[in-house]
Design a protein around this motif. Structure first.
Motif, PDB file in Angstrom:
ATOM      1  N   PRO A   1      19.508  35.745  25.564  1.00 55.27           N
ATOM      2  CA  PRO A   1      18.083  35.592  25.886  1.00 55.27           C
ATOM      3  C   PRO A   1      17.267  35.580  24.594  1.00 55.27           C
TER       4      PRO A   1
ATOM      5  N   ASP B   1      13.696  40.272  22.680  1.00 55.11           N
ATOM      6  CA  ASP B   1      12.559  40.986  23.255  1.00 55.11           C
ATOM      7  C   ASP B   1      12.839  42.476  23.073  1.00 55.11           C
TER       8      ASP B   1
ATOM      9  N   PRO C   1      22.112  42.751  25.542  1.00 52.59           N
ATOM     10  CA  PRO C   1      22.667  41.942  26.629  1.00 52.59           C
ATOM     11  C   PRO C   1      24.179  41.749  26.464  1.00 52.59           C
TER      12      PRO C   1
ATOM     13  N   ASN D   1      17.602  33.380  16.551  1.00 51.29           N
ATOM     14  CA  ASN D   1      17.459  34.364  17.623  1.00 51.29           C
ATOM     15  C   ASN D   1      18.760  35.147  17.814  1.00 51.29           C
TER      16      ASN D   1
ATOM     17  N   TRP E   1      19.422  39.175  17.338  1.00 55.21           N
ATOM     18  CA  TRP E   1      20.037  40.062  18.321  1.00 55.21           C
ATOM     19  C   TRP E   1      21.219  40.806  17.711  1.00 55.21           C
TER      20      TRP E   1
END
Length: 183
Positions: free
Chosen positions: A43, A46, A56, A89, A93
């Motif tokens: 994802p 966030d 995740p 991204n 993460w």
């Protein structure tokens, strides 16, 4: 045996960068065990999601594969003269939580390759990765550079690397990277 994890920075089914990593696997360079990874299932980063649910599953799985590898081979596309958002991204993460950055990236050898339909390959994206890799404490391997330009001519419709010159360059790149890991 050098265990290298190749990560494709493209989600596209017909990605030239994923195809480049598959070609690297097919070359079967002696002393190199190359695994492939994609970024499907990640994802957008966030901090609220991280605080609420932790990392995740896709992030946890790729992080475990990074930790099990001796080195990374990042196959980066170039979008608008820079790093693709989806790839940056994923690295963001993987750098969570910050206390784990030294284990995941600290001193880990990283090499960059890239394929692009354009005439300049991925030179600007590869250059844009350098401050990111430096910040994470990885050990960037600068002993070679592989930029596949006009990739639509180097790969066939099934994603096979058919350009013999590029295949030879890829084999030389992997052998030199392997040799640097042995030192």
């Amino acid at each position: 045996m050098a265990r290298i994890l190749g990560i494709s920075g493209s989600l596209r089914a017909g990605s030239f960068n994923t195809a480049l990593l598959r070609a690297a696997q097919e070359l079967a360079v002696p002393g190199v065990e190359l695994e492939l990874a994609t970024l499907h299932g990640f994802p957008l980063y966030d901090g609220d999601l991280e605080a609420r649910e932790g990392l995740p599953p896709a992030v946890q799985a790729l992080k475990a594969r990074v930790l099990a590898s001796d080195a990374l081979l990042l196959a980066t596309p170039e979008y608008n003269n820079g790093i693709p958002g989806v790839f940056k991204n994923a690295i963001d993460w993987l750098s969570r939580p910050p206390a784990e950055i030294p284990a995941v990236f600290g001193g880990r050898p990283v090499a960059l390759v890239g394929a692009s339909a354009g005439g300049f390959g991925t030179i600007l994206a590869q250059d844009a990765w350098l401050p990111v890799l430096r910040t994470l404490g990885s050990r960037f391997w600068a002993g070679g550079r592989l930029l596949v330009s006009r990739a639509g001519q180097a790969f066939d419709a099934d994603g096979r690397l058919v350009d013999e010159r590029t295949r030879a360059q890829l084999a030389q790149f992997l052998a030199a990277y392997r040799d640097s890991l042995r030192r």
